[in-house]
Design a protein around this motif. Structure first.
Motif, PDB file in Angstrom:
ATOM      1  N   GLN A 154       6.360 -16.145   9.573  1.00 42.87           N
ATOM      2  CA  GLN A 154       5.497 -17.016   8.766  1.00 42.87           C
ATOM      3  C   GLN A 154       6.021 -17.133   7.344  1.00 42.87           C
ATOM      4  O   GLN A 154       6.006 -18.223   6.760  1.00 42.87           O
ATOM      5  CB  GLN A 154       4.072 -16.464   8.769  1.00 42.87           C
ATOM      6  CG  GLN A 154       3.355 -16.596  10.104  1.00 42.87           C
ATOM      7  CD  GLN A 154       2.031 -15.849  10.119  1.00 42.87           C
ATOM      8  OE1 GLN A 154       1.872 -14.819   9.461  1.00 42.87           O
ATOM      9  NE2 GLN A 154       1.079 -16.359  10.878  1.00 42.87           N
TER      10      GLN A 154
ATOM     11  N   ARG B 222       5.357 -16.068   0.014  1.00 45.82           N
ATOM     12  CA  ARG B 222       4.859 -14.899   0.737  1.00 45.82           C
ATOM     13  C   ARG B 222       3.413 -14.606   0.367  1.00 45.82           C
ATOM     14  O   ARG B 222       2.571 -14.375   1.231  1.00 45.82           O
ATOM     15  CB  ARG B 222       5.726 -13.681   0.427  1.00 45.82           C
ATOM     16  CG  ARG B 222       5.136 -12.354   0.890  1.00 45.82           C
ATOM     17  CD  ARG B 222       5.980 -11.190   0.389  1.00 45.82           C
ATOM     18  NE  ARG B 222       5.364  -9.912   0.696  1.00 45.82           N
ATOM     19  CZ  ARG B 222       4.520  -9.272  -0.116  1.00 45.82           C
ATOM     20  NH1 ARG B 222       4.183  -9.806  -1.279  1.00 45.82           N
ATOM     21  NH2 ARG B 222       4.024  -8.111   0.239  1.00 45.82           N
TER      22      ARG B 222
ATOM     23  N   THR C 171       8.241  -1.334   5.846  1.00 43.29           N
ATOM     24  CA  THR C 171       7.412  -2.500   6.116  1.00 43.29           C
ATOM     25  C   THR C 171       8.306  -3.728   6.140  1.00 43.29           C
ATOM     26  O   THR C 171       9.279  -3.813   5.385  1.00 43.29           O
ATOM     27  CB  THR C 171       6.305  -2.680   5.055  1.00 43.29           C
ATOM     28  OG1 THR C 171       5.605  -3.908   5.296  1.00 43.29           O
ATOM     29  CG2 THR C 171       6.879  -2.711   3.648  1.00 43.29           C
TER      30      THR C 171
ATOM     31  N   ALA D 223       2.696   1.281   3.181  1.00 43.67           N
ATOM     32  CA  ALA D 223       3.788   0.311   3.289  1.00 43.67           C
ATOM     33  C   ALA D 223       4.961   0.728   2.452  1.00 43.67           C
ATOM     34  O   ALA D 223       6.106   0.435   2.786  1.00 43.67           O
ATOM     35  CB  ALA D 223       3.303  -1.069   2.863  1.00 43.67           C
TER      36      ALA D 223
ATOM     37  N   ASP E 172       6.924  -6.633   5.523  1.00 43.84           N
ATOM     38  CA  ASP E 172       6.215  -7.549   4.639  1.00 43.84           C
ATOM     39  C   ASP E 172       6.844  -7.478   3.257  1.00 43.84           C
ATOM     40  O   ASP E 172       6.467  -6.656   2.424  1.00 43.84           O
ATOM     41  CB  ASP E 172       4.732  -7.185   4.597  1.00 43.84           C
ATOM     42  CG  ASP E 172       3.927  -8.158   3.748  1.00 43.84           C
ATOM     43  OD1 ASP E 172       4.402  -9.285   3.523  1.00 43.84           O
ATOM     44  OD2 ASP E 172       2.822  -7.778   3.312  1.00 43.84           O
TER      45      ASP E 172
ATOM     46  N   PRO F 163      -1.877 -14.984   4.599  1.00 44.57           N
ATOM     47  CA  PRO F 163      -2.854 -13.923   4.868  1.00 44.57           C
ATOM     48  C   PRO F 163      -2.206 -12.545   4.839  1.00 44.57           C
ATOM     49  O   PRO F 163      -0.988 -12.398   4.992  1.00 44.57           O
ATOM     50  CB  PRO F 163      -3.371 -14.260   6.273  1.00 44.57           C
ATOM     51  CG  PRO F 163      -3.007 -15.684   6.505  1.00 44.57           C
ATOM     52  CD  PRO F 163      -1.790 -15.967   5.698  1.00 44.57           C
ATOM     53  N   ALA F 164      -3.029 -11.528   4.666  1.00 41.18           N
ATOM     54  CA  ALA F 164      -2.527 -10.157   4.561  1.00 41.18           C
ATOM     55  C   ALA F 164      -1.777  -9.716   5.811  1.00 41.18           C
ATOM     56  O   ALA F 164      -0.899  -8.855   5.746  1.00 41.18           O
ATOM     57  CB  ALA F 164      -3.672  -9.200   4.258  1.00 41.18           C
ATOM     58  N   ASP F 165      -2.112 -10.287   6.971  1.00 43.32           N
ATOM     59  CA  ASP F 165      -1.441  -9.911   8.216  1.00 43.32           C
ATOM     60  C   ASP F 165      -0.248 -10.815   8.521  1.00 43.32           C
ATOM     61  O   ASP F 165       0.172 -10.946   9.664  1.00 43.32           O
ATOM     62  CB  ASP F 165      -2.420  -9.930   9.387  1.00 43.32           C
ATOM     63  CG  ASP F 165      -3.029 -11.313   9.612  1.00 43.32           C
ATOM     64  OD1 ASP F 165      -2.833 -12.212   8.764  1.00 43.32           O
ATOM     65  OD2 ASP F 165      -3.705 -11.501  10.645  1.00 43.32           O
ATOM     66  N   ARG F 166       0.331 -11.407   7.476  1.00 45.31           N
ATOM     67  CA  ARG F 166       1.471 -12.312   7.643  1.00 45.31           C
ATOM     68  C   ARG F 166       2.627 -11.625   8.352  1.00 45.31           C
ATOM     69  O   ARG F 166       2.820 -10.412   8.252  1.00 45.31           O
ATOM     70  CB  ARG F 166       1.919 -12.822   6.271  1.00 45.31           C
ATOM     71  CG  ARG F 166       2.285 -11.711   5.334  1.00 45.31           C
ATOM     72  CD  ARG F 166       2.379 -12.153   3.885  1.00 45.31           C
ATOM     73  NE  ARG F 166       2.344 -10.998   2.998  1.00 45.31           N
ATOM     74  CZ  ARG F 166       1.479 -10.827   2.016  1.00 45.31           C
ATOM     75  NH1 ARG F 166       0.581 -11.744   1.748  1.00 45.31           N
ATOM     76  NH2 ARG F 166       1.522  -9.747   1.266  1.00 45.31           N
ATOM     77  N   THR F 167       3.431 -12.435   9.017  1.00 47.95           N
ATOM     78  CA  THR F 167       4.605 -11.947   9.725  1.00 47.95           C
ATOM     79  C   THR F 167       5.860 -12.420   8.991  1.00 47.95           C
ATOM     80  O   THR F 167       5.810 -13.373   8.203  1.00 47.95           O
ATOM     81  CB  THR F 167       4.643 -12.479  11.158  1.00 47.95           C
ATOM     82  OG1 THR F 167       4.812 -13.909  11.116  1.00 47.95           O
ATOM     83  CG2 THR F 167       3.366 -12.126  11.905  1.00 47.95           C
TER      84      THR F 167
ATOM     85  N   SER G  20       0.843  -1.183   0.000  1.00 46.91           N
ATOM     86  CA  SER G  20       0.000   0.000   0.000  1.00 46.91           C
ATOM     87  C   SER G  20       0.878   1.233   0.000  1.00 46.91           C
ATOM     88  O   SER G  20       2.092   1.164   0.143  1.00 46.91           O
ATOM     89  CB  SER G  20      -0.893   0.001   1.236  1.00 46.91           C
ATOM     90  OG  SER G  20      -0.089   0.135   2.387  1.00 46.91           O
TER      91      SER G  20
END
Length: 682
Positions: free
Chosen positions: A373, A362, A134, A24, A136, A366-370, A21
């Motif tokens: 993960q 990756r 970010t 991000a 991510d 999910p969008a809230d991945r760490t 985004s």
């Protein structure tokens, strides 16, 4: 037939993944702007100073106007002198030489099939040059199995020639992996125009290929290693095919003195049509002969690969210069692949392997991945479900570590590793957080252990991960977590380091919980055959406490020779959590020179800054930029291997009339130089 697809632009892709985004993709330090500063910012029309990865059309531009955040550029008119972002996009890390140690398993083969990886790290436009705020991010770490990285991207709505950004090239080069840019001539269904193909292969009145010359100039100015040519726009004829062939030959000729390579995708054939062959044959062999390697389309059969390898050899070429394409964009390790046709269990590899979009590891999360993960998924993709390359996994997915021998670049001193993956939730220095902002900057990634994780024990096997909750330096450390019922040996780097009476290995470590005795393992020879374990001599590294400490282990008792491997042995009882934050090997003290001439090149009214400096003499790993507050507190902003940096989101502290910046050189052992500083009025 299957075709390669654009990553973004005016046409939809097969999947929709939000790669970042606006928040991000913002700069490397996020900070709220006080009300008075916000009011002042409104008075100033702040220019966007953010540098981005470069992308172009070969010559002519599309009709109409570009979308928001997109700049249409012609490569034909590009010059280094006119490139305002060149300092931020130039890679400064040379391509390291690497060696192949004796394979850690009997199934991994050396000197046979290799792996190419086509990766889209971000969208074509608005891909920050030096990382973002970010964690991510597709922070690839399994370089040991990769032979070529294609910086995939390009679209008809943005640009179809894409240059890799510096962080990716810097990280790859440390691991001996060349990175090549992408030339994507899209199918008509994705907005492709045949004129762009003609633009690419045009000749001037003197018979020169101006775009080939520009492509070589870009690669040498930016510091990457060549081009992937993907000609998928239909409607061509034999004359255009002949022109494309001549262009490829010239691109290769011009690039060879600079060590550049050319990879051709199985698309256009000799009559100018785009007909994917899924093999090497008489229709496309001339394009292969004009290139260094060729990426075969995905719908190959066992017969296709067998005949392709045989034809390559008949052409006096290496069969392993053919990448058999495997599209993992949608399904990752669930992809059905005829592995026996490619890497047969009972014989030699047939060709090499080409992954398309392994960043699935990756993107499927999910969008809230760490970050944790992501690395867990990425480790399973490259190593297999055993998460130990010495114990090859069985099942339908044949992970690369089970088939391809790993490589290493750890051959000279000093050598340092802080297990930094190139992204993190915070930034740490000497075990203390210097910034609480999430970040990514792949160019700061360490040369990580290639064999993750070989663990040998007669008791319980603990979990070994790259963890982001704490670090000695950077954003991550190794966390060993489990109940130790017998000594545990965790293998780290495969090396060919010189051993002398002065060699010292330093371990930065802490026992989070439980009591553990730590020993450093040093292997002085390689095994005699694949799959046999290394033999280590173990030297005490102490019993660490709960805080970060550094244990210096002198190797003088081992004599002289060559270090072929480094490991740690942990002995304890019960539940143990132990962190390894640094592994430093040296035979002399490190001295790091100070950079000079730090200056603010440009600033905006909303807290954006472009800074540059003159590089320090001698060996420098990276530069780190801090902000110094009125009370003397240093706050980390960003790091880079270049001599220029961009930051945003900065705001004046209460009563602060000017902002103070400091830059330091950082050595291979993470020693830092004295600082050079500058100020800029708010």
């Amino acid at each position: 037939m299957t075709q390669l697809r654009p990553t973004s632009g005016i046409r939809p892709t097969r999947r929709t993944v939000v790669l970042g985004s606006a928040a991000a993709a913002a700069g490397l330090l996020a900070a709220s702007v006080p009300a008075h500063a916000a009011t002042e910012a409104k008075k100033k029309a702040a220019e966007n100073l953010q540098p981005y990865a470069s992308y172009w059309f070969p010559d002519s531009l599309p009709a109409g106007s570009p979308g928001a955040g997109i700049t249409w550029r012609s490569l034909k008119t590009w010059t280094p002198e006119s490139d305002a972002d060149l300092a931020y996009n130039r890679s400064t890390v040379p391509l390291a030489e690497r060696f192949t140690p004796v394979a850690v398993s009997t199934t991994a083969r050396a000197g046979q099939g290799r792996i190419a990886s086509l990766v889209s790290f971000e969208t074509t436009a608005s891909n920050p040059s030096q990382g973002a705020a970010t964690a991510d991010y597709y922070a690839l770490t399994h370089w040991a199995y990769i032979d070529e990285l294609v910086f995939w991207g390009g679209s008809s709505g943005e640009g179809i020639v894409l240059a890799p950004n510096a962080p990716v090239v810097d990280a790859a080069h440390r691991n001996g992996v060349p990175v090549i840019g992408n030339i994507f001539l899209p199918p008509a269904a994705y907005g492709g125009q045949l004129q762009w193909t003609r633009d690419l292969v045009q000749q001037d009145a003197l018979g020169r290929f101006p775009i080939a010359e520009k492509l070589v100039q870009v690669a040498t100015a930016y510091g990457f290693d060549g081009w992937f040519v993907n000609a998928e726009t239909g409607g061509g004829d034999p004359a255009l095919a002949a022109q494309m062939l001549a262009f490829l030959k010239e691109l290769k000729r011009l690039g060879e003195p600079h060590g550049l390579r050319v990879t051709w995708y199985d698309s256009m054939i000799k009559n100018g049509s785009v007909v994917w062959q899924d093999c090497l044959n008489a229709e496309n062999q001339d394009f292969f002969q004009a290139s260094d390697t060729m990426f075969l389309n995905f719908n190959w059969t066992p017969g296709d690969l067998s005949s392709s390898g045989a034809l390559a050899q008949n052409l006096d070429r290496d069969r392993y210069q053919l990448w058999a394409g495997v599209d993992v964009e949608a399904s990752g390790w669930n992809k059905s692949v005829n592995w026996e046709a490619l890497f047969p269990s009972g014989g030699s590899h047939v060709t090499s392997l080409g992954f398309y979009r392994p960043e699935w590891t990756r993107n499927h999360l999910p969008a809230d991945r760490t970050p944790g993960q992501f690395h867990a998924a990425d480790d399973q993709f490259w190593t297999g479900t055993s998460l130990d390359p010495s114990r090859p996994s069985s099942g339908s997915w044949r992970a690369p570590a089970t088939a391809v021998a790993d490589r290493s670049t750890v051959t000279s001193l000093p050598f340092g590793c802080t297990f930094n993956t190139g992204h993190g939730l915070k930034w740490y220095e000497d075990g203390a957080a210097r910034s609480d902002a999430a970040w990514n900057q792949l160019g700061l990634q360490d040369v990580l252990p290639g064999r993750r994780w070989v663990v040998r024990t007669t008791g319980n096997r603990p979990t070994v991960t790259l963890d982001f909750a704490d670090a000695w330096r950077g954003g991550s450390s190794v966390l060993v977590d489990g109940t130790l019922s017998a000594p545990v040996v965790i293998e780290l780097h495969a090396t060919r380091l010189p051993l002398s009476a002065d060699t010292v290995v330093s371990l930065a470590q802490r026992a989070v919980s439980g009591s553990v005795q730590v020993e450093l393992g040093v292997a002085l020879r390689e095994p005699s055959e694949a799959g046999a374990p290394l033999t280590y001599s173990f030297l005490s590294a102490g019993t660490p406490g709960t805080g970060w400490t550094t244990a210096d282990v002198r190797l003088s008792s081992l004599g002289t020779g060559t270090i072929h491997g480094l490991a740690v042995r942990l002995t304890g009882s019960g539940a143990v959590k132990w962190r390894l934050g640094g592994l430093l090997v040296q035979d002399a003290e490190e001295s790091v020179a100070t950079p000079t001439g730090l200056k603010v090149d440009k600033a905006s009214g909303d807290g954006q800054f472009r800074l540059s400096w003159q590089g320090a003499s001698g060996r420098v790993r990276q530069y780190e930029l801090h902000r110094v507050l009125a009370d003397g507190t240093r706050r980390y902003l960003t790091g880079t291997c270049a001599n220029a940096a961009y930051v945003k989101g900065l705001a004046a502290e209460q009563g602060e009339r000017e902002i103070r910046f400091e830059v330091r050189s950082v050595g291979e052992l993470y020693s830092t130089s004295a600082a050079v500083s500058t100020t800029h009025p708010w």
